[in-house]
Design a protein around this motif. Structure first.
Motif, PDB file in Angstrom:
ATOM      1  N   CYS A 133      40.404  36.054  33.612  1.00 29.07           N
ATOM      2  CA  CYS A 133      41.338  37.516  32.636  1.00 29.07           C
ATOM      3  C   CYS A 133      42.082  37.278  31.819  1.00 29.07           C
ATOM      4  O   CYS A 133      43.242  37.684  31.671  1.00 29.07           O
ATOM      5  CB  CYS A 133      41.677  38.355  33.973  1.00 29.07           C
ATOM      6  SG  CYS A 133      40.109  38.795  35.250  1.00 29.07           S
ATOM      7  N   THR A 153      45.384  40.223  38.385  1.00 29.71           N
ATOM      8  CA  THR A 153      44.253  40.310  36.990  1.00 29.71           C
ATOM      9  C   THR A 153      43.981  41.752  37.768  1.00 29.71           C
ATOM     10  O   THR A 153      42.708  42.121  38.805  1.00 29.71           O
ATOM     11  CB  THR A 153      43.212  39.028  37.556  1.00 29.71           C
ATOM     12  OG1 THR A 153      42.892  39.719  38.981  1.00 29.71           O
ATOM     13  CG2 THR A 153      43.304  38.589  37.208  1.00 29.71           C
ATOM     14  N   ALA A 155      42.527  45.741  37.080  1.00 27.61           N
ATOM     15  CA  ALA A 155      40.819  46.340  36.958  1.00 27.61           C
ATOM     16  C   ALA A 155      41.617  47.814  37.288  1.00 27.61           C
ATOM     17  O   ALA A 155      42.511  48.352  37.395  1.00 27.61           O
ATOM     18  CB  ALA A 155      39.631  45.641  37.791  1.00 27.61           C
ATOM     19  N   GLU A 165      36.560  47.651  35.198  1.00 30.46           N
ATOM     20  CA  GLU A 165      36.338  46.618  34.499  1.00 30.46           C
ATOM     21  C   GLU A 165      37.973  45.812  34.063  1.00 30.46           C
ATOM     22  O   GLU A 165      38.477  46.617  34.859  1.00 30.46           O
ATOM     23  CB  GLU A 165      36.376  47.675  33.033  1.00 30.46           C
ATOM     24  CG  GLU A 165      37.017  48.308  32.125  1.00 30.46           C
ATOM     25  CD  GLU A 165      36.591  48.112  30.952  1.00 30.46           C
ATOM     26  OE1 GLU A 165      37.179  48.011  29.928  1.00 30.46           O
ATOM     27  OE2 GLU A 165      35.814  50.417  30.832  1.00 30.46           O
ATOM     28  N   ASN A 166      37.786  44.939  34.053  1.00 26.63           N
ATOM     29  CA  ASN A 166      39.400  44.023  33.638  1.00 26.63           C
ATOM     30  C   ASN A 166      39.765  44.511  32.639  1.00 26.63           C
ATOM     31  O   ASN A 166      39.554  44.832  32.016  1.00 26.63           O
ATOM     32  CB  ASN A 166      39.234  42.742  33.982  1.00 26.63           C
ATOM     33  CG  ASN A 166      38.634  41.630  35.668  1.00 26.63           C
ATOM     34  OD1 ASN A 166      39.089  42.767  36.336  1.00 26.63           O
ATOM     35  ND2 ASN A 166      37.624  40.568  35.181  1.00 26.63           N
ATOM     36  N   LYS A 210      42.251  43.001  46.865  1.00 23.13           N
ATOM     37  CA  LYS A 210      42.831  43.989  45.665  1.00 23.13           C
ATOM     38  C   LYS A 210      43.370  45.445  46.481  1.00 23.13           C
ATOM     39  O   LYS A 210      42.913  45.599  47.553  1.00 23.13           O
ATOM     40  CB  LYS A 210      41.657  44.592  45.320  1.00 23.13           C
ATOM     41  CG  LYS A 210      41.471  45.401  44.278  1.00 23.13           C
ATOM     42  CD  LYS A 210      40.593  47.431  45.026  1.00 23.13           C
ATOM     43  CE  LYS A 210      40.125  47.463  45.981  1.00 23.13           C
ATOM     44  NZ  LYS A 210      39.432  48.719  46.422  1.00 23.13           N
TER      45      LYS A 210
END
Ligand code: ATP
Ligand code: MG
Length: 297
Positions: A133, A153, A155, A165-166, A210
């Motif tokens: 990322c 990182t 998203a 999406e990152n 996450k």
């Protein structure tokens, strides 16, 4: 993909890939409700598509694991309390064991990913560019290696049907403002470190995870959705990681990787994905169960 149920006192308003959301039945259509019922189904998604068939027992296993982590992070582990979205006792009845009553929060459109190890899409990017990322990493790392420091990182949480999406940290500032962006990053890294240490004490590696956060009416940031489950995280066996010779031996998964690996080998991401074979379903549910037992018993 919705499995909307008739649940006395609640009406169905939304189905995500895995969870179904309900609000109190008396809520006028379109109005906001202060609380919601989140029901984890047995659906499984990979690469942002819902697969079939589902994985029997998965909804309950994920809910049990989330509730255990929410409790740990609320201070049961002796640490400081992380505010979360829980708002009442889970219901008896049809959805028993796989439902949570939560505060309806204003969800922030950022998936707060923390990686302590290099693998998955991070590994692919590292092979090409030496970064994850956009964050530069030391040369010479192997698939599955521990990172010098956990990295954040984020998203962008795309609307249903689109791919997450990152994004860069600067883009999270554009989305939620500088103070909230910093709070998301710091809170995510803190929770990751705390959970990874707890997992390590049980012989498990929390490779990455996450989080989703939302804001309540008083402006308090609360941990929401599911937390540190085998859907939202990668867990490996610490001993296998140390002694394994190949990447798949090192990363002996307790998580959805089993499904991802099978799908990657049997589907080119065009059209309908093939049905999951019984053997993959059985292996996945057995590993989800083993993870819950190893962490919580
Ligand atoms: P999508 O939202 O794109 O469908 P998903 O497939 O991850 O994503 P699920 O996890 O199946 O969705 O559904 C859960 C949904 O509920 C997510 O959109 C999540 O952001 C939302 N959610 C979780 N907790 C709360 C909360 N306390 N208040 C409001 N929304 C919440
Ligand atoms: Mg989700």
């Amino acid at each position: 993909m919705s499995d909307a149920l008739d649940i006395p006192g609640w009406k169905h308003v939304y189905s995500g890939k895995v969870r179904d959301l309900y609000v109190p039945a008396e809520t006028p259509d379109g109005a906001e409700a202060p609380s919601m019922l989140v029901v984890a189904s047995d659906r499984v998604s990979a690469f942002d598509v819902v697969l079939s068939p589902g994985i029997p027992g998965k909804g309950e296993l994920l809910t049990a694991l989330s509730l255990w982590w929410f409790d740990q992070l609320a201070g049961a582990d002796g640490g400081e309390s992380v505010p979360n979205h829980l708002a009442g006792e889970p219901l008896p009845g049809e959805v028993e064991g796989r439902a949570m009553i939560v505060r309806s929060l204003d969800m922030l459109p950022v998936e707060c990913v923390v990686r302590g190890y290099l693998t998955g899409s991070g590994w692919s990017e590292y092979v090409k560019h030496g970064t994850v990322c956009g964050i530069a990493l030391p040369a010479g790392l192997r698939n599955g290696d521990r990172l010098p420091e956990p990295i954040y990182t984020p998203a962008y949480k795309a609307p249903l049907g689109e791919h997450d999406e990152n994004i860069t940290y600067a883009q999270t500032i554009d989305l939620v403002g500088a103070d909230r962006a910093a709070q998301l990053r710091d809170r995510s890294l803190e929770i990751y470190r705390r959970a990874a240490a707890a997992a390590e004490a049980k012989g498990l590696i929390l490779a990455d995870t996450k989080f989703e956060f939302g804001v309540d009416d008083d402006g308090v940031l609360r941990l929401a959705d599911e937390v540190l489950t085998s859907d939202s995280s990668r867990y490996w066996d610490a001993e296998a990681w140390q002694t394994g010779a190949t990447p798949s031996e090192r990363m002996a998964s307790f998580d959805k990787q089993i499904v991802r690996d099978w799908l990657a080998a049997h589907w080119d991401k065009q059209g309908e994905p093939p049905a999951l074979p019984a053997e993959i379903i059985e292996r996945t549910v057995a590993r989800y169960r083993e993870l819950l037992e190893r962490l919580t018993v």
